[in-house]
Design a protein around this motif. Structure first.
Motif, short mmCIF file in Angstrom:
data_model
loop_
_atom_site.label_atom_id
_atom_site.label_comp_id
_atom_site.label_asym_id
_atom_site.label_seq_id
_atom_site.Cartn_x
_atom_site.Cartn_y
_atom_site.Cartn_z
N PRO A 66 14.83 -9.89 -5.59
CA PRO A 66 13.98 -10.34 -6.69
C PRO A 66 12.59 -9.70 -6.59
O PRO A 66 12.09 -9.50 -5.49
CB PRO A 66 13.89 -11.86 -6.49
CG PRO A 66 14.20 -12.06 -5.04
CD PRO A 66 15.14 -10.97 -4.64
N PRO A 67 11.99 -9.38 -7.74
CA PRO A 67 10.67 -8.75 -7.70
C PRO A 67 9.59 -9.74 -7.26
O PRO A 67 9.74 -10.95 -7.44
CB PRO A 67 10.44 -8.33 -9.15
CG PRO A 67 11.27 -9.27 -9.94
CD PRO A 67 12.45 -9.63 -9.11
N ILE A 68 8.55 -9.25 -6.66
CA ILE A 68 7.39 -10.09 -6.33
C ILE A 68 6.12 -9.40 -6.80
O ILE A 68 6.11 -8.19 -7.02
CB ILE A 68 7.27 -10.40 -4.82
CG1 ILE A 68 7.25 -9.10 -4.01
CG2 ILE A 68 8.38 -11.32 -4.35
CD1 ILE A 68 6.89 -9.31 -2.55
N ASN A 69 5.07 -10.16 -6.94
CA ASN A 69 3.78 -9.60 -7.33
C ASN A 69 2.95 -9.24 -6.08
O ASN A 69 2.76 -10.08 -5.22
CB ASN A 69 2.98 -10.64 -8.11
CG ASN A 69 3.40 -10.66 -9.57
OD1 ASN A 69 3.75 -9.64 -10.13
ND2 ASN A 69 3.35 -11.84 -10.17
N CYS A 70 2.45 -8.05 -6.04
CA CYS A 70 1.64 -7.66 -4.89
C CYS A 70 0.15 -7.80 -5.17
O CYS A 70 -0.65 -7.75 -4.26
CB CYS A 70 1.94 -6.22 -4.51
SG CYS A 70 3.63 -6.01 -3.94
N CYS A 73 -4.21 -10.36 -9.45
CA CYS A 73 -4.43 -10.50 -10.88
C CYS A 73 -3.32 -9.77 -11.63
O CYS A 73 -2.77 -8.80 -11.13
CB CYS A 73 -5.78 -9.90 -11.29
SG CYS A 73 -7.18 -10.88 -10.77
N PRO A 74 -2.98 -10.25 -12.86
CA PRO A 74 -1.98 -9.53 -13.64
C PRO A 74 -2.44 -8.10 -13.93
O PRO A 74 -3.64 -7.83 -13.91
CB PRO A 74 -1.92 -10.33 -14.95
CG PRO A 74 -2.53 -11.65 -14.65
CD PRO A 74 -3.51 -11.43 -13.55
N ASP A 75 -1.51 -7.23 -14.25
CA ASP A 75 -1.84 -5.85 -14.58
C ASP A 75 -2.89 -5.78 -15.67
O ASP A 75 -2.81 -6.51 -16.66
CB ASP A 75 -0.58 -5.11 -15.08
CG ASP A 75 0.24 -4.57 -13.93
OD1 ASP A 75 -0.24 -4.66 -12.78
OD2 ASP A 75 1.35 -4.07 -14.18
C1 LIG Z 1 3.76 -11.71 -11.65
O1 LIG Z 1 2.55 -12.07 -12.28
C2 LIG Z 1 2.63 -12.10 -13.69
C3 LIG Z 1 1.23 -12.36 -14.23
O2 LIG Z 1 0.58 -13.38 -13.52
C4 LIG Z 1 3.62 -13.18 -14.11
O3 LIG Z 1 3.71 -13.21 -15.50
C5 LIG Z 1 4.98 -12.87 -13.51
O4 LIG Z 1 5.89 -13.90 -13.81
C6 LIG Z 1 4.88 -12.70 -12.00
N1 LIG Z 1 6.15 -12.25 -11.48
C7 LIG Z 1 6.69 -12.76 -10.35
C8 LIG Z 1 7.98 -12.18 -9.94
O5 LIG Z 1 6.14 -13.63 -9.70
#
Ligand SMILES: *[C@@H]1O[C@H](CO)[C@@H](O)[C@H](O)[C@H]1NC(C)=O
Ligand SMILES: *[C@@H]1O[C@H](CO)[C@@H](O)[C@H](O)[C@H]1NC(C)=O
Ligand SMILES: *[C@@H]1O[C@H](CO)[C@@H](O)[C@H](O)[C@H]1NC(C)=O
Ligand SMILES: *[C@@H]1O[C@H](CO)[C@@H](O)[C@H](O)[C@H]1NC(C)=O
Length: 211
Positions: A66-70, A73-75
């Protein structure tokens, strides 16, 4: 102890600690020394986290992980301290702008530190071109002369354009005076303006935790 000496000690301690994990080099147990030590460790761990996170993200693309956010802040959002800011190019009045921020889970910018103020006016200058005024979430519409942020908190630190005697409640823009505020990236300061003028906005939300 000078702060520099303290930081240097903490850096050395952390570097040694990486090689010899059981090493405890806090001979100086003052809270200041411990705080400096933890701050350096935290910075190193954050960098390490980002590195691993990016590695994971590129590997995850190639498998079913599953993807994660690194990023915190959002892009496309600008991170300042623990806050994320987004400057739009769409020009709307104050209340519509506030609504647009809500639509993305944010609020009009509440600039409580010089660092935040400087970062957003710089970004405004970088991308703004001809348009230099951006709505921030400050107004005295509810009670004349009492400036409050959109979360109802009272204005404490301000960056009004003092050379222009702002806020001046100038009625040249309309009989109601000026109850809303823009940051002007050209003069790097704030002006009160009529709330029905059309400007781009700065939205803000808290950065999500690193892990
Ligand atoms: C990553 O961050 C974005 C913006 O905050 C969010 O919309 C998205 O669901 C996040 N993705 C994951 C995999 O956590
Ligand atoms: C992901 O797959 C591409 C194409 O097969 C490959 O070039 C790339 O090196 C892979 N990335 C990783 C991190 O393994
Ligand atoms: C601003 O101007 C309006 C319209 O003249 C007036 O009603 C209001 O009291 C003024 N506010 C302040 C803080 O002077
Ligand atoms: C109000 O704005 C007008 C037009 O920009 C300007 O000529 C005037 O001096 C301003 N009044 C005050 C009190 O600053």
């Amino acid at each position: 102890m000078s702060p520099l000496k303290g930081n240097l000690g903490a850096v050395l301690c952390v570097l040694l600690g990486l090689l010899v994990p059981e090493l405890s080099c806090q001979a100086d147990k003052s809270p200041e020394a411990e705080a400096a030590f933890l701050k350096v460790r935290l910075a190193l761990m954050k960098n390490h986290y980002r590195l691993l996170c990016n590695q994971f993200a590129s590997l995850a693309l190639n498998c079913s992980a599953p993807p994660i956010n690194c990023t915190e802040c959002p892009d496309g959002w600008l991170q300042v301290e623990d806050q994320c800011f987004l400057l739009s190019s769409e020009k709307l009045d104050f209340s519509s702008s506030a609504g647009k921020c809500k639509d993305v889970g944010a609020h009009l910018a509440i600039l409580t530190t010089r660092e935040q103020h400087v970062a957003v006016e710089k970004e405004g200058r970088r991308i703004g071109g001809f348009y230099t005024n951006y709505w921030i979430g400050l107004s005295d519409a509810e009670s004349e002369g009492e400036w409050r942020w959109v979360d109802k908190s009272v204005l404490k630190t301000s960056f009004w354009n003092v050379h222009k005697s702002e806020p001046d409640n100038n009625t040249s823009g309309g009989p109601d005076g000026e109850d809303c505020v823009v940051v002007d990236s050209y003069t790097q300061s704030w002006y009160d303006v009529p709330c029905d003028f059309l400007y781009p906005r700065i939205c803000q939300k808290a950065a999500s935790p690193l892990v």
